[in-house]
Design a protein around this motif. Structure first.
Motif, short mmCIF file in Angstrom:
data_model
loop_
_atom_site.label_atom_id
_atom_site.label_comp_id
_atom_site.label_asym_id
_atom_site.label_seq_id
_atom_site.Cartn_x
_atom_site.Cartn_y
_atom_site.Cartn_z
N SER A 146 111.78 0.86 -29.79
CA SER A 146 112.97 0.00 -29.62
C SER A 146 114.21 0.78 -30.06
O SER A 146 114.11 1.84 -30.70
N GLY A 147 115.39 0.24 -29.72
CA GLY A 147 116.65 0.88 -30.12
C GLY A 147 116.73 1.07 -31.63
O GLY A 147 117.13 2.13 -32.11
N GLY A 148 116.33 0.03 -32.35
CA GLY A 148 116.38 0.11 -33.81
C GLY A 148 115.43 1.17 -34.36
O GLY A 148 115.74 1.88 -35.31
N ALA A 173 123.64 -0.14 -36.89
CA ALA A 173 124.12 -1.05 -35.83
C ALA A 173 122.98 -1.74 -35.08
O ALA A 173 123.13 -2.89 -34.66
N GLU A 174 121.85 -1.05 -34.92
CA GLU A 174 120.75 -1.63 -34.14
C GLU A 174 119.67 -2.26 -35.02
O GLU A 174 118.62 -2.65 -34.52
N SER A 177 119.03 -7.34 -40.43
CA SER A 177 119.70 -7.24 -41.72
C SER A 177 118.79 -6.73 -42.84
O SER A 177 119.24 -5.97 -43.70
N ASN A 178 117.50 -7.09 -42.81
CA ASN A 178 116.60 -6.57 -43.84
C ASN A 178 116.46 -5.06 -43.75
O ASN A 178 116.51 -4.36 -44.76
N MET A 179 116.27 -4.58 -42.53
CA MET A 179 116.10 -3.14 -42.34
C MET A 179 117.39 -2.40 -42.68
O MET A 179 117.36 -1.33 -43.28
N ALA A 180 118.53 -3.01 -42.34
CA ALA A 180 119.81 -2.37 -42.66
C ALA A 180 119.95 -2.20 -44.17
O ALA A 180 120.33 -1.13 -44.66
N THR A 201 129.93 4.93 -41.27
CA THR A 201 130.83 3.92 -40.73
C THR A 201 130.02 2.64 -40.50
O THR A 201 128.83 2.69 -40.21
N THR A 202 130.67 1.52 -40.70
CA THR A 202 130.02 0.24 -40.42
C THR A 202 131.07 -0.86 -40.39
O THR A 202 132.18 -0.68 -40.88
N HIS A 203 130.74 -1.99 -39.79
CA HIS A 203 131.57 -3.17 -40.00
C HIS A 203 130.70 -4.36 -40.39
O HIS A 203 131.10 -5.50 -40.24
N ASP A 204 129.51 -4.05 -40.91
CA ASP A 204 128.59 -5.10 -41.36
C ASP A 204 129.03 -5.64 -42.72
O ASP A 204 129.02 -4.93 -43.73
N PRO A 205 129.45 -6.92 -42.78
CA PRO A 205 129.95 -7.50 -44.03
C PRO A 205 128.94 -7.42 -45.19
O PRO A 205 129.34 -7.21 -46.34
#
Ligand SMILES: Nc1ncnc2c1ncn2[C@@H]1O[C@H](COP(=O)(O)OP(=O)(O)O)[C@@H](O)[C@H]1O
Ligand SMILES: [Mg+2]
Length: 231
Positions: A146-148, A173-174, A177-180, A201-205
């Motif tokens: 998969s992309g992730g 990005a892919e 939230s747990n994996m991130a 870089t990210t924009h994940d709050p």
């Protein structure tokens, strides 16, 4: 604290005359060794452009960049590729995996071009696959993932050589939230235990919430985000 990466009055524009687009303006940043630093900014704000300058894939229009206190902004092609090969792990938005190679072979391929001795390769491959949780996928090729999962291979490949600096362009990005958060934990451990420095870089709050060093890119300029975040 020693500085790993420093930008002074950095500017970048594309095009000429009436077509000139100024993407980065007077960027000043000092990243200390062993830090995990986040660069946030909306799409088109210049994040990727800045990372490309930091790994010497592109040249600044104005200003200077120092890596381990050495000025890299005027490096030749040869010096720049040596810099990336030996000192900087890059996680691109397009993962850049080799289609015919399995997960472990892709990671090993990344190790081959560094100075990590051959007898260390297997251990490094296994460790990094473990860190990103891809043990069950190690014999698969990118097209079977998969992309992730592909994104996690790109992360494993960048961290396996344990370079002093990692530049990661939206590396979660892919991911769910747990994996991130797991990947952010891995990054935190690498900076604390292996003295690596990571700029992502990210924009994940959820990620912005747990990182202390956050810079925001707005209209091509950099703002220290700390105060804003806690009010
Ligand atoms: N090679 C290029 N030529 C012209 N404009 C470019 C080039 N690369 C990037 N840009 C422009 O620079 C701006 C910032 O792009 P980018 O760094 O990719 O932003 P981000 O990664 O934050 O989404 C965009 O407006 C983009 O169109
Ligand atoms: Mg980008």
């Amino acid at each position: 604290m020693n500085s790993i990466l420093e930008a002074r009055h950095l500017g970048k524009f594309f095009g000429k005359g009436s077509n000139k687009v100024q993407v980065l303006k007077d960027i000043n940043l000092t990243m200390s060794e062993g830090s995990l630093t986040v660069l946030r900014g909306r799409s088109g704000s210049g994040k990727t452009t800045l990372l490309n300058l930091f790994c010497a894939l592109d040249k600044p229009s104005e200003g200077d960049i120092f890596f381990q206190n050495k000025q890299i902004s005027q490096y030749t092609e040869k010096q720049s590729s040596e810099l990336r090969r030996m000192y900087i792990g890059i996680i691109f938005q397009s993962y850049g995996l080799v289609p015919l190679l399995t997960v472990e072979e892709n990671i090993e391929f990344g190790l081959r071009i560094t100075d990590v001795p051959r007898k260390e390769w297997k251990k490094r491959v296994d460790q990094s696959i473990d860190l990103v949780g891809l043990n069950k996928r190690s014999k698969h090729r990118p097209s079977e993932l998969s992309g992730g999962e592909q994104q996690r291979v790109a992360i494993a490949r960048a961290i396996a050589p344990k370079p002093p600096l990692i530049l990661a362009d939206e590396p979660t990005a892919e991911l769910d939230s747990n994996m991130a958060l797991r990947i952010i934990n891995v990054f935190q451990e690498l900076t604390q235990n292996d003295k690596m420095s990571i700029l992502m870089t990210t924009h994940d709050p959820a990620i912005l919430e747990i990182i202390d060093n956050v810079y925001a890119l707005e209209d091509g300029q950099l703002a220290d985000d700390k105060k804003e975040k806690h009010t």
